[in-house]
Design a protein around this motif. Sequence first.
Motif, PDB file in Angstrom:
ATOM      1  N   ALA A 159       0.837  -1.190   0.000  1.00 16.64           N
ATOM      2  CA  ALA A 159       0.000   0.000   0.000  1.00 16.64           C
ATOM      3  C   ALA A 159       0.875   1.245   0.000  1.00 16.64           C
ATOM      4  O   ALA A 159       1.784   1.356   0.826  1.00 16.64           O
ATOM      5  N   PRO A 160       0.641   2.202  -0.897  1.00 16.59           N
ATOM      6  CA  PRO A 160       1.379   3.470  -0.827  1.00 16.59           C
ATOM      7  C   PRO A 160       1.104   4.174   0.499  1.00 16.59           C
ATOM      8  O   PRO A 160      -0.035   4.172   0.996  1.00 16.59           O
ATOM      9  N   ALA A 161       2.131   4.766   1.073  1.00 16.48           N
ATOM     10  CA  ALA A 161       1.998   5.404   2.390  1.00 16.48           C
ATOM     11  C   ALA A 161       0.924   6.491   2.383  1.00 16.48           C
ATOM     12  O   ALA A 161       0.122   6.598   3.319  1.00 16.48           O
ATOM     13  N   GLU A 162       0.889   7.290   1.322  1.00 17.89           N
ATOM     14  CA  GLU A 162      -0.077   8.386   1.235  1.00 17.89           C
ATOM     15  C   GLU A 162      -1.508   7.868   1.298  1.00 17.89           C
ATOM     16  O   GLU A 162      -2.369   8.422   2.006  1.00 17.89           O
ATOM     17  N   TRP A 163      -1.770   6.805   0.576  1.00 15.16           N
ATOM     18  CA  TRP A 163      -3.107   6.204   0.542  1.00 15.16           C
ATOM     19  C   TRP A 163      -3.487   5.660   1.913  1.00 15.16           C
ATOM     20  O   TRP A 163      -4.589   5.891   2.419  1.00 15.16           O
ATOM     21  N   LEU A 164      -2.549   4.931   2.540  1.00 19.49           N
ATOM     22  CA  LEU A 164      -2.824   4.335   3.838  1.00 19.49           C
ATOM     23  C   LEU A 164      -3.023   5.394   4.921  1.00 19.49           C
ATOM     24  O   LEU A 164      -3.892   5.271   5.791  1.00 19.49           O
ATOM     25  N   GLN A 165      -2.245   6.469   4.838  1.00 21.12           N
ATOM     26  CA  GLN A 165      -2.388   7.561   5.809  1.00 21.12           C
ATOM     27  C   GLN A 165      -3.756   8.227   5.686  1.00 21.12           C
ATOM     28  O   GLN A 165      -4.372   8.595   6.694  1.00 21.12           O
ATOM     29  N   ARG A 166      -4.241   8.376   4.457  1.00 21.73           N
ATOM     30  CA  ARG A 166      -5.540   9.001   4.267  1.00 21.73           C
ATOM     31  C   ARG A 166      -6.667   8.110   4.791  1.00 21.73           C
ATOM     32  O   ARG A 166      -7.636   8.590   5.396  1.00 21.73           O
ATOM     33  N   ILE A 167      -6.538   6.802   4.554  1.00 19.10           N
ATOM     34  CA  ILE A 167      -7.537   5.875   5.076  1.00 19.10           C
ATOM     35  C   ILE A 167      -7.578   5.955   6.600  1.00 19.10           C
ATOM     36  O   ILE A 167      -8.656   5.971   7.203  1.00 19.10           O
ATOM     37  N   ARG A 168      -6.396   6.047   7.218  1.00 18.61           N
ATOM     38  CA  ARG A 168      -6.359   6.148   8.670  1.00 18.61           C
ATOM     39  C   ARG A 168      -7.046   7.428   9.152  1.00 18.61           C
ATOM     40  O   ARG A 168      -7.813   7.404  10.126  1.00 18.61           O
ATOM     41  N   ILE A 201       1.393   4.777  10.747  1.00 17.64           N
ATOM     42  CA  ILE A 201       0.034   4.849  11.302  1.00 17.64           C
ATOM     43  C   ILE A 201      -0.127   3.866  12.454  1.00 17.64           C
ATOM     44  O   ILE A 201       0.709   2.981  12.656  1.00 17.64           O
ATOM     45  N   GLU A 202      -1.228   4.010  13.190  1.00 18.21           N
ATOM     46  CA  GLU A 202      -1.581   3.077  14.261  1.00 18.21           C
ATOM     47  C   GLU A 202      -2.985   2.530  13.998  1.00 18.21           C
ATOM     48  O   GLU A 202      -3.962   3.293  13.998  1.00 18.21           O
ATOM     49  N   PRO A 203      -3.116   1.231  13.784  1.00 18.03           N
ATOM     50  CA  PRO A 203      -4.446   0.644  13.598  1.00 18.03           C
ATOM     51  C   PRO A 203      -5.215   0.602  14.913  1.00 18.03           C
ATOM     52  O   PRO A 203      -4.636   0.711  15.999  1.00 18.03           O
ATOM     53  N   ASP A 204      -6.523   0.402  14.803  1.00 17.64           N
ATOM     54  CA  ASP A 204      -7.347   0.175  15.983  1.00 17.64           C
ATOM     55  C   ASP A 204      -7.278  -1.283  16.417  1.00 17.64           C
ATOM     56  O   ASP A 204      -7.314  -1.588  17.609  1.00 17.64           O
ATOM     57  N   ILE A 205      -7.189  -2.177  15.434  1.00 18.93           N
ATOM     58  CA  ILE A 205      -7.052  -3.612  15.704  1.00 18.93           C
ATOM     59  C   ILE A 205      -5.967  -4.167  14.777  1.00 18.93           C
ATOM     60  O   ILE A 205      -5.997  -3.926  13.572  1.00 18.93           O
ATOM     61  N   ILE A 206      -5.027  -4.892  15.357  1.00 19.55           N
ATOM     62  CA  ILE A 206      -3.958  -5.543  14.593  1.00 19.55           C
ATOM     63  C   ILE A 206      -4.201  -7.045  14.649  1.00 19.55           C
ATOM     64  O   ILE A 206      -4.317  -7.617  15.738  1.00 19.55           O
ATOM     65  N   VAL A 207      -4.289  -7.686  13.491  1.00 19.55           N
ATOM     66  CA  VAL A 207      -4.487  -9.135  13.421  1.00 19.55           C
ATOM     67  C   VAL A 207      -3.121  -9.796  13.231  1.00 19.55           C
ATOM     68  O   VAL A 207      -2.409  -9.503  12.268  1.00 19.55           O
ATOM     69  N   MET A 208      -2.777 -10.703  14.160  1.00 21.48           N
ATOM     70  CA  MET A 208      -1.462 -11.351  14.139  1.00 21.48           C
ATOM     71  C   MET A 208      -1.620 -12.867  14.194  1.00 21.48           C
ATOM     72  O   MET A 208      -2.395 -13.393  14.993  1.00 21.48           O
ATOM     73  N   SER A 209      -0.866 -13.556  13.362  1.00 25.75           N
ATOM     74  CA  SER A 209      -0.784 -15.014  13.416  1.00 25.75           C
ATOM     75  C   SER A 209       0.515 -15.406  12.709  1.00 25.75           C
ATOM     76  O   SER A 209       1.454 -14.629  12.703  1.00 25.75           O
ATOM     77  N   LYS A 210       0.581 -16.584  12.119  1.00 27.41           N
ATOM     78  CA  LYS A 210       1.782 -17.088  11.450  1.00 27.41           C
ATOM     79  C   LYS A 210       3.022 -16.902  12.325  1.00 27.41           C
ATOM     80  O   LYS A 210       3.188 -17.620  13.307  1.00 27.41           O
ATOM     81  N   ALA A 211       3.899 -15.947  12.014  1.00 31.00           N
ATOM     82  CA  ALA A 211       5.192 -15.838  12.697  1.00 31.00           C
ATOM     83  C   ALA A 211       5.071 -15.585  14.190  1.00 31.00           C
ATOM     84  O   ALA A 211       6.005 -15.879  14.941  1.00 31.00           O
ATOM     85  N   ALA A 243       8.732  -8.333  10.995  1.00 32.50           N
ATOM     86  CA  ALA A 243       9.990  -8.087  10.261  1.00 32.50           C
ATOM     87  C   ALA A 243       9.964  -8.553   8.813  1.00 32.50           C
ATOM     88  O   ALA A 243      10.933  -8.329   8.084  1.00 32.50           O
ATOM     89  N   ARG A 244       8.894  -9.167   8.362  1.00 28.37           N
ATOM     90  CA  ARG A 244       8.830  -9.689   6.995  1.00 28.37           C
ATOM     91  C   ARG A 244       9.071  -8.607   5.945  1.00 28.37           C
ATOM     92  O   ARG A 244       9.716  -8.870   4.918  1.00 28.37           O
ATOM     93  N   THR A 245       8.579  -7.388   6.155  1.00 31.87           N
ATOM     94  CA  THR A 245       8.670  -6.335   5.142  1.00 31.87           C
ATOM     95  C   THR A 245       9.811  -5.353   5.400  1.00 31.87           C
ATOM     96  O   THR A 245       9.921  -4.334   4.725  1.00 31.87           O
ATOM     97  N   GLY A 246      10.660  -5.657   6.378  1.00 29.53           N
ATOM     98  CA  GLY A 246      11.751  -4.735   6.695  1.00 29.53           C
ATOM     99  C   GLY A 246      11.422  -3.784   7.827  1.00 29.53           C
ATOM    100  O   GLY A 246      12.242  -2.962   8.217  1.00 29.53           O
ATOM    101  N   LYS A 247      10.210  -3.882   8.346  1.00 25.98           N
ATOM    102  CA  LYS A 247       9.820  -3.241   9.598  1.00 25.98           C
ATOM    103  C   LYS A 247       9.058  -4.277  10.401  1.00 25.98           C
ATOM    104  O   LYS A 247       8.568  -5.272   9.838  1.00 25.98           O
ATOM    105  N   LEU A 248       8.932  -4.056  11.712  1.00 25.91           N
ATOM    106  CA  LEU A 248       8.296  -5.078  12.526  1.00 25.91           C
ATOM    107  C   LEU A 248       6.877  -5.354  12.033  1.00 25.91           C
ATOM    108  O   LEU A 248       6.445  -6.502  11.952  1.00 25.91           O
ATOM    109  N   PHE A 249       6.134  -4.277  11.705  1.00 25.05           N
ATOM    110  CA  PHE A 249       4.809  -4.421  11.105  1.00 25.05           C
ATOM    111  C   PHE A 249       4.777  -3.643   9.797  1.00 25.05           C
ATOM    112  O   PHE A 249       5.382  -2.568   9.687  1.00 25.05           O
ATOM    113  N   ALA A 250       4.028  -4.152   8.822  1.00 23.03           N
ATOM    114  CA  ALA A 250       3.989  -3.499   7.514  1.00 23.03           C
ATOM    115  C   ALA A 250       3.350  -2.124   7.584  1.00 23.03           C
ATOM    116  O   ALA A 250       3.726  -1.223   6.818  1.00 23.03           O
ATOM    117  N   PHE A 251       2.396  -1.908   8.503  1.00 27.32           N
ATOM    118  CA  PHE A 251       1.752  -0.595   8.584  1.00 27.32           C
ATOM    119  C   PHE A 251       2.716   0.489   9.055  1.00 27.32           C
ATOM    120  O   PHE A 251       2.460   1.677   8.879  1.00 27.32           O
TER     121      PHE A 251
END
Length: 461
Positions: free
Chosen positions: A244-253, A286-296, A273-281
């Motif tokens: 997701a482009p940062a600008e788009w995601l920031q506007r959605i937030r 930004i800060e989500p209201d709910i973060i869904v975590m599984s797999k790793a 760490a999969r995307t080079g940061k601990l979380f892709a967001f």
Amino acid sequence: MMTDKVRIDTLSARSLPQSNDTFLARQAEFESNVRSYPRKLPLAIAKAQGVWITDVENNQYLDCLAGAGTLALGHNHPDVLQSIQSVISSGLPLHTLDLTTPLKDEFSSYLLSLLPGQGKEYCLQFTGPSGADAVEAALKLAKKVTGRSSIISFSGGYHGMTHGALSVTGNLSPKEAISNMMPEVQFMPYPHQYRCPLGIGGDAGVKALTYYFDNLINDVESGVRKPAAVILEAVQGEGGVNPAPAEWLQRIRKVTQDHGILLIIDEVQAGFARTGKLFAFEHAGIEPDIIVMSKAVGGGLPLAVLGIKKQFDAWAPGHHTGTFRGNQLAMATGLTTLKILKDNAIADKVAAQGEWLKGKLVELQKRFPVIGHVRGLGLMIGIEIVKPNEAQDHMGCYPADGELSALLQKKCFESGLILERGGRHGCVLRLLPSLLITDAELEIFLDKFENALLATGMEPV
């Protein structure tokens, strides 16, 4: 007596001819038609270590699937194995429902410390052990918090195969013949670096999509009722590795905050760490209201957790339960995995390797024009396969070639390389290797991938 039976069954399996075909034929006899990976990756695994898998015929494969991203540290990391052994010898029960233990306490504290603001504004919810169940819980909670019933999701998104999660998943194939999906799910276009859904492309396409979302929520004539939540992946995985482009995601937030709409970010595949940061967001700040975590998060064992902003924790006791919320082994392996990722700055390593690898793939693209586009973040990379001999569209994109992508996956397998496909028409080859993969092993990947390209009969230009 039971021990003797297990020993006899094990010996019986070992007495079988040690061939992939034998085990695959037995699997086809034992299991439902729903099995998928064995059809694309026809092997029976005998052992695995790091990024390497060995089948029952003693063939070795470089594993760039890693349990669909679950095995962040690769196969059988010694510290992960030790954490399992420590739990087994500790006297802890392996299963505790949602009762706490010292181990669960330590895992929870550490996981919270990794969330935005060191988790001070968040609490955790342990759900059933799949990402899909965590998505179900997130959707239910958003409806409970807001009193609203509709959800906005995005084309190309993947959130699981249970009824509600499938309803907010973009792929139409698994929805065939499934009636009465969850109502009031509105899909919107998701930015695509190569195939802009608005047919514009580039920065102009991103700006148009940003405006489109903003206008949909604010327009009193849009026909779309204010939703309880917006759910999305900051990097779409199964949908073809679309960041997701940062600008788009920031506007959605901003729009969701302004309108009291919960933002659910699905980090099941892209997180830790999969995307080079601990979380892709975090790429968008930004800060989500709910973060869904599984797999790793479970270090290779089944575990799923929500990070919920405390102000939205509207659950009454027992309103989303699940027997397997207390997997102590998964909390041990998860804690070990998270500490290794954080203490060794693996996200920084992954970010650097991802940029280097994308550069190498772009160089390969110049010689093999069937590579239409290389994209992704960190070690979550997509290679879109196209038909370069056919006409480009008005944005300069060639038609997708799902058949060649499937053939390439087959040739990669024959060359000793395991990777997955995704995206529209299955035209995107996807890399999700262990985050501990070395530069030398990435060089091996490049050699094997080039050999696969040559094995399809194409000549480099």
